[in-house]
Scaffold this motif. Structure first.
Motif, PDB file in Angstrom:
ATOM      1  N   GLY A   8       0.800  -1.211   0.000  1.00 18.29           N
ATOM      2  CA  GLY A   8       0.000   0.000   0.000  1.00 18.29           C
ATOM      3  C   GLY A   8       0.831   1.258   0.000  1.00 18.29           C
ATOM      4  N   ALA A   9       2.088   1.147   0.455  1.00 14.71           N
ATOM      5  CA  ALA A   9       2.942   2.338   0.496  1.00 14.71           C
ATOM      6  C   ALA A   9       3.790   2.467  -0.748  1.00 14.71           C
ATOM      7  CB  ALA A   9       3.838   2.287   1.724  1.00 14.71           C
ATOM      8  N   ALA A  10       4.265   1.345  -1.271  1.00 13.87           N
ATOM      9  CA  ALA A  10       5.098   1.423  -2.479  1.00 13.87           C
ATOM     10  C   ALA A  10       5.044   0.084  -3.173  1.00 13.87           C
ATOM     11  CB  ALA A  10       6.537   1.776  -2.139  1.00 13.87           C
ATOM     12  N   GLY A  11       4.349   0.017  -4.266  1.00 10.96           N
ATOM     13  CA  GLY A  11       4.206  -1.242  -4.980  1.00 10.96           C
ATOM     14  C   GLY A  11       4.983  -1.250  -6.265  1.00 10.96           C
ATOM     15  N   PRO A  12       4.915  -2.341  -7.009  1.00  8.81           N
ATOM     16  CA  PRO A  12       5.665  -2.450  -8.254  1.00  8.81           C
ATOM     17  C   PRO A  12       5.309  -1.378  -9.272  1.00  8.81           C
ATOM     18  CG  PRO A  12       4.835  -4.594  -7.558  1.00  8.81           C
ATOM     19  CD  PRO A  12       4.205  -3.567  -6.665  1.00  8.81           C
ATOM     20  N   THR A  13       4.105  -0.830  -9.171  1.00 10.86           N
ATOM     21  CA  THR A  13       3.749   0.209 -10.126  1.00 10.86           C
ATOM     22  C   THR A  13       4.413   1.522  -9.781  1.00 10.86           C
ATOM     23  OG1 THR A  13       1.841   0.860  -8.819  1.00 10.86           O
ATOM     24  CG2 THR A  13       1.489  -0.809 -10.517  1.00 10.86           C
ATOM     25  N   GLY A  14       4.976   1.612  -8.571  1.00 20.27           N
ATOM     26  CA  GLY A  14       5.683   2.817  -8.198  1.00 20.27           C
ATOM     27  C   GLY A  14       4.808   3.833  -7.481  1.00 20.27           C
ATOM     28  N   ALA A  15       3.537   3.550  -7.284  1.00 11.41           N
ATOM     29  CA  ALA A  15       2.678   4.502  -6.600  1.00 11.41           C
ATOM     30  C   ALA A  15       3.112   4.652  -5.154  1.00 11.41           C
ATOM     31  CB  ALA A  15       1.223   4.033  -6.658  1.00 11.41           C
ATOM     32  N   ASP A 258      20.087  -4.733 -24.204  1.00  5.92           N
ATOM     33  CA  ASP A 258      18.788  -5.380 -24.114  1.00  5.92           C
ATOM     34  C   ASP A 258      17.803  -4.429 -23.443  1.00  5.92           C
ATOM     35  OD1 ASP A 258      19.286  -7.875 -25.230  1.00  5.92           O
ATOM     36  OD2 ASP A 258      20.193  -8.599 -23.385  1.00  5.92           O
ATOM     37  N   PRO A 259      16.525  -4.480 -23.836  1.00  5.94           N
ATOM     38  CA  PRO A 259      15.530  -3.705 -23.093  1.00  5.94           C
ATOM     39  C   PRO A 259      15.379  -4.282 -21.692  1.00  5.94           C
ATOM     40  CG  PRO A 259      14.460  -5.164 -24.651  1.00  5.94           C
ATOM     41  CD  PRO A 259      15.929  -5.263 -24.923  1.00  5.94           C
ATOM     42  N   VAL A 260      15.430  -3.419 -20.688  1.00  2.00           N
ATOM     43  CA  VAL A 260      15.442  -3.934 -19.319  1.00  2.00           C
ATOM     44  C   VAL A 260      14.121  -3.716 -18.593  1.00  2.00           C
ATOM     45  CG1 VAL A 260      17.915  -3.554 -19.145  1.00  2.00           C
ATOM     46  CG2 VAL A 260      16.356  -1.780 -18.362  1.00  2.00           C
ATOM     47  N   SER A 261      13.199  -2.954 -19.172  1.00  2.00           N
ATOM     48  CA  SER A 261      11.994  -2.610 -18.425  1.00  2.00           C
ATOM     49  C   SER A 261      11.154  -3.830 -18.094  1.00  2.00           C
ATOM     50  CB  SER A 261      11.165  -1.594 -19.203  1.00  2.00           C
ATOM     51  OG  SER A 261      10.835  -2.095 -20.475  1.00  2.00           O
ATOM     52  N   VAL A 262      11.114  -4.788 -19.010  1.00  4.06           N
ATOM     53  CA  VAL A 262      10.316  -5.993 -18.749  1.00  4.06           C
ATOM     54  C   VAL A 262      10.897  -6.746 -17.551  1.00  4.06           C
ATOM     55  CG1 VAL A 262       9.623  -8.229 -19.665  1.00  4.06           C
ATOM     56  CG2 VAL A 262       9.559  -6.201 -21.127  1.00  4.06           C
ATOM     57  N   HIS A 263      12.215  -6.854 -17.512  1.00  6.67           N
ATOM     58  CA  HIS A 263      12.850  -7.543 -16.398  1.00  6.67           C
ATOM     59  C   HIS A 263      12.514  -6.855 -15.080  1.00  6.67           C
ATOM     60  CE1 HIS A 263      15.258  -8.578 -19.921  1.00  6.67           C
ATOM     61  NE2 HIS A 263      15.683  -9.632 -19.286  1.00  6.67           N
ATOM     62  N   TRP A 264      12.626  -5.549 -15.037  1.00  9.75           N
ATOM     63  CA  TRP A 264      12.446  -4.807 -13.792  1.00  9.75           C
ATOM     64  C   TRP A 264      11.033  -5.015 -13.250  1.00  9.75           C
ATOM     65  CZ3 TRP A 264       9.568  -1.015 -11.483  1.00  9.75           C
ATOM     66  CH2 TRP A 264      10.111  -0.441 -10.335  1.00  9.75           C
ATOM     67  N   ALA A 265      10.031  -4.882 -14.097  1.00  7.56           N
ATOM     68  CA  ALA A 265       8.648  -5.031 -13.645  1.00  7.56           C
ATOM     69  C   ALA A 265       8.392  -6.440 -13.126  1.00  7.56           C
ATOM     70  CB  ALA A 265       7.689  -4.701 -14.792  1.00  7.56           C
ATOM     71  N   TRP A 266       8.945  -7.421 -13.795  1.00  3.23           N
ATOM     72  CA  TRP A 266       8.768  -8.804 -13.366  1.00  3.23           C
ATOM     73  C   TRP A 266       9.490  -9.042 -12.037  1.00  3.23           C
ATOM     74  CZ3 TRP A 266      12.386 -13.217 -14.493  1.00  3.23           C
ATOM     75  CH2 TRP A 266      11.846 -14.439 -14.101  1.00  3.23           C
ATOM     76  N   TRP A 267      10.726  -8.573 -11.972  1.00  2.52           N
ATOM     77  CA  TRP A 267      11.474  -8.729 -10.720  1.00  2.52           C
ATOM     78  C   TRP A 267      10.782  -8.007  -9.562  1.00  2.52           C
ATOM     79  CZ3 TRP A 267      16.869  -7.349 -13.181  1.00  2.52           C
ATOM     80  CH2 TRP A 267      17.361  -8.471 -13.856  1.00  2.52           C
ATOM     81  N   ALA A 268      10.212  -6.830  -9.853  1.00  6.31           N
ATOM     82  CA  ALA A 268       9.522  -6.071  -8.811  1.00  6.31           C
ATOM     83  C   ALA A 268       8.341  -6.864  -8.260  1.00  6.31           C
ATOM     84  CB  ALA A 268       9.052  -4.733  -9.374  1.00  6.31           C
ATOM     85  N   ALA A 269       7.564  -7.448  -9.161  1.00 10.55           N
ATOM     86  CA  ALA A 269       6.407  -8.233  -8.722  1.00 10.55           C
ATOM     87  C   ALA A 269       6.851  -9.434  -7.897  1.00 10.55           C
ATOM     88  CB  ALA A 269       5.601  -8.681  -9.940  1.00 10.55           C
ATOM     89  N   GLN A 270       7.920 -10.092  -8.342  1.00  9.26           N
ATOM     90  CA  GLN A 270       8.437 -11.245  -7.598  1.00  9.26           C
ATOM     91  C   GLN A 270       8.914 -10.831  -6.209  1.00  9.26           C
ATOM     92  OE1 GLN A 270      11.538 -12.793 -10.276  1.00  9.26           O
ATOM     93  NE2 GLN A 270      10.355 -14.691 -10.325  1.00  9.26           N
ATOM     94  N   ALA A 271       9.663  -9.746  -6.150  1.00  8.21           N
ATOM     95  CA  ALA A 271      10.231  -9.316  -4.873  1.00  8.21           C
ATOM     96  C   ALA A 271       9.139  -8.937  -3.895  1.00  8.21           C
ATOM     97  CB  ALA A 271      11.175  -8.139  -5.098  1.00  8.21           C
ATOM     98  N   GLU A 272       8.160  -8.198  -4.347  1.00 10.21           N
ATOM     99  CA  GLU A 272       7.119  -7.758  -3.437  1.00 10.21           C
ATOM    100  C   GLU A 272       6.272  -8.928  -2.956  1.00 10.21           C
ATOM    101  OE1 GLU A 272       7.538  -5.101  -2.224  1.00 10.21           O
ATOM    102  OE2 GLU A 272       8.434  -3.760  -3.662  1.00 10.21           O
ATOM    103  N   THR A 273       6.119  -9.945  -3.785  1.00  9.50           N
ATOM    104  CA  THR A 273       5.381 -11.134  -3.364  1.00  9.50           C
ATOM    105  C   THR A 273       6.174 -11.921  -2.333  1.00  9.50           C
ATOM    106  OG1 THR A 273       4.285 -11.308  -5.489  1.00  9.50           O
ATOM    107  CG2 THR A 273       4.367 -13.307  -4.145  1.00  9.50           C
ATOM    108  N   ARG A 274       7.467 -12.080  -2.603  1.00 14.69           N
ATOM    109  CA  ARG A 274       8.279 -12.930  -1.722  1.00 14.69           C
ATOM    110  C   ARG A 274       8.605 -12.260  -0.395  1.00 14.69           C
ATOM    111  NH1 ARG A 274      10.959 -15.851  -6.449  1.00 14.69           N
ATOM    112  NH2 ARG A 274      12.344 -14.103  -6.871  1.00 14.69           N
ATOM    113  N   LEU A 275       8.665 -10.935  -0.371  1.00 12.72           N
ATOM    114  CA  LEU A 275       9.065 -10.261   0.855  1.00 12.72           C
ATOM    115  C   LEU A 275       7.925 -10.108   1.851  1.00 12.72           C
ATOM    116  CD1 LEU A 275      11.520  -7.589  -0.543  1.00 12.72           C
ATOM    117  CD2 LEU A 275      12.053  -9.633   0.772  1.00 12.72           C
ATOM    118  N   VAL A 276       6.708 -10.371   1.427  1.00 12.50           N
ATOM    119  CA  VAL A 276       5.592 -10.391   2.370  1.00 12.50           C
ATOM    120  C   VAL A 276       5.343 -11.843   2.713  1.00 12.50           C
ATOM    121  CG1 VAL A 276       3.171  -9.814   2.746  1.00 12.50           C
ATOM    122  CG2 VAL A 276       4.616  -8.324   1.363  1.00 12.50           C
ATOM    123  N   ARG A 277       5.964 -12.309   3.773  1.00 15.03           N
ATOM    124  CA  ARG A 277       5.865 -13.719   4.125  1.00 15.03           C
ATOM    125  C   ARG A 277       5.992 -13.904   5.628  1.00 15.03           C
ATOM    126  NH1 ARG A 277      10.935 -13.070   1.427  1.00 15.03           N
ATOM    127  NH2 ARG A 277      12.678 -13.347   2.867  1.00 15.03           N
TER     128      ARG A 277
END
Ligand SMILES: [Zn+2]
Length: 277
Positions: A8-15, A258-277
């Motif tokens: 809610g404070a900082a998600g993969p979308t950057g909000a 290489d274009p890196v934006s796809v990697h970053w968004a995917w990694w962000a989603a993975q990290a935020e999922t794994r760090l809430v455990r």
């Protein structure tokens, strides 16, 4: 383990939605920053850059670039001589937008209300001073890279995803050279930071003898990508060296990207999922 700052404070979308109160970073309105550009270019606002910075700290922890140490910064959009980075006393996976403070061109906290920065903040300030093209800097103690800073084994690109390492050996910084034999092996003052920036020169990665590495890039996304694939390249090259002589990328093969934006968004989603455990 649960992060102190939920999505809610900082998600993969950057909000980013900041709490009201005196702990807000001066000069940065922390209300509902627009998502960072989807194409991976550097955002136009400091709010967006801070949002990327927070998530990227989690990515770098998730990919074993950071352990309990490590810090990532981004150049300020409002004042390009300044930069943003976490305050001192944090482990990277717990960084929130409220932990990010502004630093001036000399690496000192700027209107930080008594909050202090990591002792090695001069890595960032001196690289930004020396390299106008650099928009983001990461310093880490990544264990996988250490052997290449301790030996004459050259760290060079062996993977297409590590083209940024180049076809010449990555430079190695040794604190004995600028400071002398009696040193604490830290870059905790401006002259040491300037010496590190000179060793980095125009490259993307500098190894640090008995310490770790520092990686730079034109965006936060690129810097995260380079840090992650430096580790992957190191592991592949080290394994290859056990078997024989590795085949390194040639000059043509490293002169690409290489274009890196796809990697970053995917990694962000993975990290935020794994760090809430
Ligand atoms: Zn360090």
């Amino acid at each position: 383990m649960e992060r102190r700052d939920p999505l809610g404070a900082a998600g993969p979308t950057g909000a980013v939605v900041a709490p009201e109160g005196p702990d807000r970073v001066p000069g940065v309105a922390r209300t509902a920053a627009a998502p960072p550009p989807a194409d991976g270019t550097i955002p136009d606002t400091d709010e967006q850059r801070i949002a990327e910075l927070v998530v990227s700290n989690h990515i770098l922890y998730d990919h074993n670039i950071f352990d309990g140490f490590g810090h990532l910064s981004v150049r300020s959009a409002a004042d390009p001589a300044h930069f943003f980075m976490q305050r001192s006393g944090l482990v990277p996976d717990s960084v929130t937008s409220d932990d990010v403070i502004e630093y001036d061109q000399d690496g000192e906290p700027y209107k930080a209300h008594g909050r202090t920065g990591p002792s090695e903040r001069y890595i960032h300030s001196e690289i930004y001073r020396a390299r106008p093209d650099v928009m983001s800097v990461v310093h880490s103690h990544t264990d996988a890279v250490l052997p290449f800073g301790l030996t004459k084994a050259p760290l060079k690109a062996v993977l297409h995803t590590a083209y940024f390492l180049g076809s010449e050996p990555a430079p190695v910084f040794d604190t004995r050279e600028p400071i002398g034999q009696d040193n604490n092996m830290l870059v905790d003052n401006a002259p040491a930071g300037a010496a590190l920036a000179r060793t980095l020169s125009a490259r993307s990665v500098v190894l640090m003898r008995g310490h770790g590495m520092t990686v730079v890039g034109p965006t936060v996304h690129d810097t995260v990508f380079r840090a992650v694939y430096t580790r992957v390249n190191v592991q592949a090259e080290a394994e290859a060296l056990k078997l024989g002589d590795p085949v390194f990328l040639n000059r043509f093969e490293v002169d690409r990207g290489d274009p890196v934006s796809v990697h970053w968004a995917w990694w962000a989603a993975q990290a935020e999922t794994r760090l809430v455990r």
